[in-house]
Design an enzyme around this catalytic site. Sequence first.
Site, short mmCIF file in Angstrom:
data_model
loop_
_atom_site.label_atom_id
_atom_site.label_comp_id
_atom_site.label_asym_id
_atom_site.label_seq_id
_atom_site.Cartn_x
_atom_site.Cartn_y
_atom_site.Cartn_z
N CYS A 44 0.82 -1.21 0.00
CA CYS A 44 0.00 0.00 0.00
C CYS A 44 0.86 1.26 0.00
O CYS A 44 0.41 2.32 -0.46
CB CYS A 44 -0.95 0.01 1.19
SG CYS A 44 -0.15 -0.09 2.80
N HIS A 64 -2.46 0.18 7.42
CA HIS A 64 -2.79 0.28 6.00
C HIS A 64 -2.84 1.74 5.57
O HIS A 64 -2.95 2.65 6.40
CB HIS A 64 -4.15 -0.40 5.78
CG HIS A 64 -4.55 -0.54 4.34
ND1 HIS A 64 -3.69 -0.94 3.33
CD2 HIS A 64 -5.76 -0.33 3.71
CE1 HIS A 64 -4.33 -0.99 2.18
NE2 HIS A 64 -5.58 -0.62 2.39
#
Length: 510
Positions: A102, A361
């Site tokens: 990510c 994340h």
Amino acid sequence: MDENPAPPASAAAPDAMTGTEQPEPGTSVASPAAAGSHEDGEGAAGAAAEPSDGSSKTVSEQIASLLWGGKIKPDVFRRWLQGFSFSDCEPSALVQRDGGPCCVIAPVQAYLLKILLAESPAHSFNELTADKCKTLLIQAVCQILMKCKTDAYRIVTLESEGEQAGPSGDRAAVRQDDGTGHEPSEAPVGPGVDTHDAAMVRPSTVQRTAGSSTTATWTAEAFHERIRFREHAHIDEVHQFYAQNYHVLTDECGVLLLLYTVLQTKGLEHILSEMSDPTESLIHDTYGCGSQALINLMLTGRAVPHVWDNEQDVGGMKLKGINQQSDIGFITVMEQLQYCTVGFFYKNPKNPVWVMGSDTHLTVLFSHERRLVSPETPGELARRVFRQFDPDGSNFIPGPVLQDVLCALELLMRSRLDPENLGIILLNAFMSEFFPDEKKSTPDTFDLLHYNGIPNSNYGSVVQYSRGQAVLLESDVRMCNPSDPMLTCLQTKWPTIEVNWAGNRTPSLN
């Protein structure tokens, strides 16, 4: 954790590569003979001294060591094996298969949205063609590389298997199978690419997993033996290269190849000069997530480790942060937990696009409302300076601190702000005195859209934008809701925000 990972293994002493996925703790990224200290400046900086004659060059082993640490765990490396691909339900939304990448995919998505917001109205998002999305992806990649460039663009690709030694050679034998037991014929050479160039940029799959004709797995050794780079002087050449060789981004190693391209283009010495701890790897050796320095490099072109503005003196150490207003913003729920302080430059980017950080994340927030990033009015500047001296968000400051605030704003009127001599200055009194008729540049209501690239984190397990309508309340009192990480993160930028999300489904930050 993307924002504050645990200290990874040192990158100072890499071991020999194993070449196969074995049950030992990990795989080294460089041989002992080649793995000198980072400070020797080999690799990208050394390659820059070579003539830019179009020949391929070997990717610095010190770059790999800085990225991964001393060893690469096979499961961590596997999570990074994916190319860039778009969602079937949201043409411009990239899909992230596993956790870890990510820190590359979210910044690319953010720059893609920056370009898209400048070109297309909201209603046309679902009408984008595959060719348009391909162009957007290439443009986003080029904008990131432009920020990282020092002296040349260094595009990392996979060496063709035709240049690999056979099973008896020094390099690993890598073969491709089309499912029939025969090797496929050569793919045609694209226009504008000669045979040798095509061989250098045509990625090949590696040996098939036993009993499977559809699953291919790269080992860390095979990947690092095959990567090479070529130099380009101008961004137009980079754009043309990716347009003619789009598979370099979309094939199984596409995300990794872009990451190495960013690192080689930036240069080892430049990266190390911006980091606080050159022995800390950019990818966490256990969790596979990117450090804040890597996130900042992807967003701003500088591998600084902190998210505050400019430098801060902490115990006599000068710790580097963001040195100017960024094209893409960054906000994180970790600020509400007081793990970090995000500065004005990141919270107020040039475009209404923010990468959002949770503890595990990265996602992306964006809006069509350009007024969210309009220049500060004098009143908003005053409010921001006031809050710099009110770190707890209590909306008042000690009386003796007023002089510092006024010096910062070049104002002087303490007696009128504290007529009862209570020793505190209220925010409302401060704003009413100096900016009684000030109009806000930020609208009271605006649209928000949120992107999360992991399918299982989306409603229906398909990647698509979540849409909401935001309202900024009049009160200066922040309503904290620990059970709502999305709202908690948004309040670090807009303290009084409330958002009504479509379908009453608050999108996930994880």
